[in-house]
Design a protein around this motif. Structure first.
Motif: not given
Length: 285
Positions: A6, A57-59
């Motif tokens: 995240q 918000r996961d990268e």
């Protein structure tokens, strides 16, 4: 596929965990703002995760979208109800409400309500396609919804599922089907998404199929898929594009990334992101 991490929102300016719908605490968005006063064109980021997991918000994908901040775009990550909480059409309603909320509150958050592009991959790619189609369909509204039109100016869909009923068959034709049924299973991500086994509920599968919401006034679309995708077969995008082009030929851009797998880093190369952002810039002209 890249390891799921995240992003650190403390590194960014904006408003976070903004509630956009009263139906669930899940329905929140992160509004990332660039430098300047605005109003800013908007990229809406819709995360993937087989309709049942992951977060805004996961990268994995949003880092690609956050490059838009350097170009003067606001980037808005949206959470929607996952299949463990609600089934079709509710998550689609969430996305439509998120777009409506952004337009209704554009002045408050320094956004340009007339310049919105939606971008997502996998399950997020499916919801992205739907976001570009359902502005004309009242069945995806709720009683509390405003009358604001939710038409967007463009979308970028990466490796989206479309017609749940033929995914395993397409993988088999391509020689990419695993040893056991994945999508046809009664507990597959798609079955959980519609709330019933897909092989026993063809009417519901068709109701969830974006192809059935195509209309003449669709927004420009950029759809990319990997030829080696063994999770969501590339034919899902191909069939959708072929049908869409019979309705509005000039607005659909489709590309196969040779050798790319599901969520492949090839989608995030500087060369490909340049192509994506050039498309987005044209949508905002």
């Amino acid at each position: 596929m890249r390891e799921r991490k995240q992003i650190d929102i403390n590194l960014y300016h904006g408003d976070f965990d903004v509630q956009y719908s009263p139906v669930s605490k899940t329905c929140t968005m992160d509004i990332f703002l660039p430098e300047g006063k605005g109003p800013f064109p908007v990229i809406i980021s819709i995360h993937g995760g087989a309709f049942k997991k992951c977060d805004k918000r996961d990268e994995e994908m949003i880092v690609d979208m956050l490059h838009g901040l350097d170009k003067g775009y606001a980037v808005i990550g949206v959470n929607y109800r996952l299949s463990g909480e609600a089934q079709f059409p509710e998550p689609v309603k969430d996305i439509k409400q998120a777009i409506r909320f952004i337009k209704d509150n554009a002045q408050k958050y320094h956004l340009n309500a007339d310049k919105i592009v939606v971008w997502g991959g996998s399950a997020g790619g499916y919801l992205t396609l739907m976001a570009g189609l359902i502005d004309k369909y009242e069945e995806f509204d709720d009683d509390y919804s405003s009358n604001t039109n939710t038409k967007i100016q463009g979308l970028v869909a990466w490796f989206p599922p479309v017609n749940f009923s033929n995914m395993d068959q397409q993988l088999k034709i391509s020689g990419l089907l695993k040893k056991y049924p994945d999508h046809d299973d009664s507990l597959s991500p798609e079955s959980l998404f519609i709330g019933a086994p897909i092989l026993e509920n063809s009417d519901l599968v068709q109701r969830a199929n974006p192809e059935n919401y195509l209309h003449k006034d669709i927004c420009p679309m950029l759809i990319q898929h990997g030829s080696a995708d063994d999770i969501v077969p590339y034919q899902q995008s191909l069939d959708f594009v072929n049908k869409a082009k019979t309705i509005c030929k000039q607005q659909i851009y489709y590309e196969i990334l040779e050798g790319a797998h599901h969520g492949d880093p090839l989608f995030s190369t500087p060369e490909n992101l340049t192509k994506v952002y050039c498309f987005i810039e044209k949508c905002f002209e």
